[in-house]
Enzyme design. Sequence first.
Site, PDB file in Angstrom:
ATOM      1  N   ASP A 171       0.862  -1.180   0.000  1.00 37.00           N
ATOM      2  CA  ASP A 171       0.000   0.000   0.000  1.00 37.00           C
ATOM      3  C   ASP A 171       0.898   1.229   0.000  1.00 37.00           C
ATOM      4  O   ASP A 171       1.704   1.421   0.927  1.00 37.00           O
ATOM      5  CB  ASP A 171      -0.915   0.008   1.218  1.00 37.00           C
ATOM      6  N   GLU A 257      -1.798  -1.631  -5.984  1.00 36.42           N
ATOM      7  CA  GLU A 257      -3.049  -1.033  -6.437  1.00 36.42           C
ATOM      8  C   GLU A 257      -2.863  -0.452  -7.830  1.00 36.42           C
ATOM      9  O   GLU A 257      -1.814   0.123  -8.139  1.00 36.42           O
ATOM     10  CB  GLU A 257      -3.480   0.086  -5.486  1.00 36.42           C
ATOM     11  N   CYS A 323     -12.734  -9.635   8.949  1.00 35.35           N
ATOM     12  CA  CYS A 323     -14.177  -9.870   8.898  1.00 35.35           C
ATOM     13  C   CYS A 323     -14.813  -9.360   7.605  1.00 35.35           C
ATOM     14  O   CYS A 323     -15.957  -9.703   7.301  1.00 35.35           O
ATOM     15  CB  CYS A 323     -14.858  -9.223  10.099  1.00 35.35           C
ATOM     16  N   CYS A 339     -12.270  -1.298  13.277  1.00 25.53           N
ATOM     17  CA  CYS A 339     -13.495  -1.837  12.684  1.00 25.53           C
ATOM     18  C   CYS A 339     -14.677  -1.546  13.614  1.00 25.53           C
ATOM     19  O   CYS A 339     -14.642  -1.880  14.809  1.00 25.53           O
ATOM     20  CB  CYS A 339     -13.357  -3.337  12.457  1.00 25.53           C
ATOM     21  N   CYS A 342     -16.331  -5.420  14.497  1.00 17.10           N
ATOM     22  CA  CYS A 342     -15.655  -6.350  15.410  1.00 17.10           C
ATOM     23  C   CYS A 342     -14.741  -5.656  16.401  1.00 17.10           C
ATOM     24  O   CYS A 342     -14.245  -6.292  17.339  1.00 17.10           O
ATOM     25  CB  CYS A 342     -14.867  -7.394  14.624  1.00 17.10           C
ATOM     26  N   ASP A 349      -2.577   1.604   7.032  1.00 13.61           N
ATOM     27  CA  ASP A 349      -1.826   1.228   5.833  1.00 13.61           C
ATOM     28  C   ASP A 349      -1.545  -0.271   5.794  1.00 13.61           C
ATOM     29  O   ASP A 349      -1.586  -0.894   4.726  1.00 13.61           O
ATOM     30  CB  ASP A 349      -0.518   2.014   5.767  1.00 13.61           C
TER      31      ASP A 349
END
Length: 388
Positions: A171, A257, A323, A339, A342, A349
């Site tokens: 990334d 990417e 998840c 998150c 969760c 990153d």
Amino acid sequence: MDDLWGKGSACRFVWNAILAQWIQEYKQGKETDEKSPSLSFFSLGKRFKELRDCTGWLPEYSFGVTRYTLKYQADAWTSCFKQGKGKPRFKAKYRSHPSFTIPDRVKIKDGRLLIPKLGYLKLRRKGGNPYLDGVPVKAVILQRVGKWYACISYKVEAPETEDNGVVTGIDRNCGQVAAVSTDGKREIMRQPDVKRKTAKLHRYQRRLARQQKGSNRRYRTKKRLQKAHRSIAMTRRNANHQVSRQIANHSSMVVLEDLNIEAMTSSARGTVDNPGRNVAQKAGLNRSINATGWGQLDGMLQYKCREVLKVPAPYTSQDRNKCGHRDKANRLTQSKFTCVLCGHADNADLNAAANILASGIGATARRGAFGLPTPITREIDTRGYSRV
């Protein structure tokens, strides 16, 4: 070094003369509805022969070296009409870097490079020549901030990189690169700190703005400013070389990417009728992206790694890697990821790099067996500069 400068000046003269001649004939053809003149290297070469015959001093320089300038001009016109890039421009004496190309029959003997119609010049490179067994096929001689460099391309036998089964997702962010590998390695590699060098650069810029144009002091400040720019560029280029080599030594496959960097760094200024918003903030972001060198790192990985795979970029920074929950609120800040489903917290990153890695592994599995060696095109970096 005056002879090297003379060769660069001769190439600049040929570029400008042929460009002006073609533009004039093109305008005349538009007025008379005639067919546009050809832009191929062969056609421009015919024009060069006529120019060389009627210019008394031009035959003093190598025919092949000066004519090859038109190869770049033909390629520039091709990029203009087929890829929508800008038209070739005239080269000014003090705004363009003197350079010329030895297109073939490059001769290197005892660490010295043969310059046609000039003689042998000694090559100096830290660590010596890494391609002693290679065949030199092309050489570009150029000047940067008062120093002359030779960029020599060699034909070498590239060893096939072994497949160790390790895949790394990368990334790219402003000022750092995050990498997550299938063997469990997670790492953030940051760009070197160039604040002091940048402060010196800004100081020279302010001084240059205050000084009178055409003065000797302004000329000296301009040279110092150029050296400051070069120092920062070489520091960041060296950092990208080290990062790409570290990744290539650890992984046989890299997942990136698929970013449209040119569009991402476009200006937000807008027009007078429709001005843009947050122009200063967008300009700062563009500078950070360009300073990190996303495209430069991509190009280095292309020829150093066994294989480079690109995957779609959307939602890699919003998805939770474990998840799979997707929410804008997951990324609280530039570096913190939590998150909302969760509650797992991670570096933003590193989480994005893990998503890129998972996407790459899925794409590889869909197209065939994962990890098997496949024939690929190798590119060997021969752009290391050697001072003449």
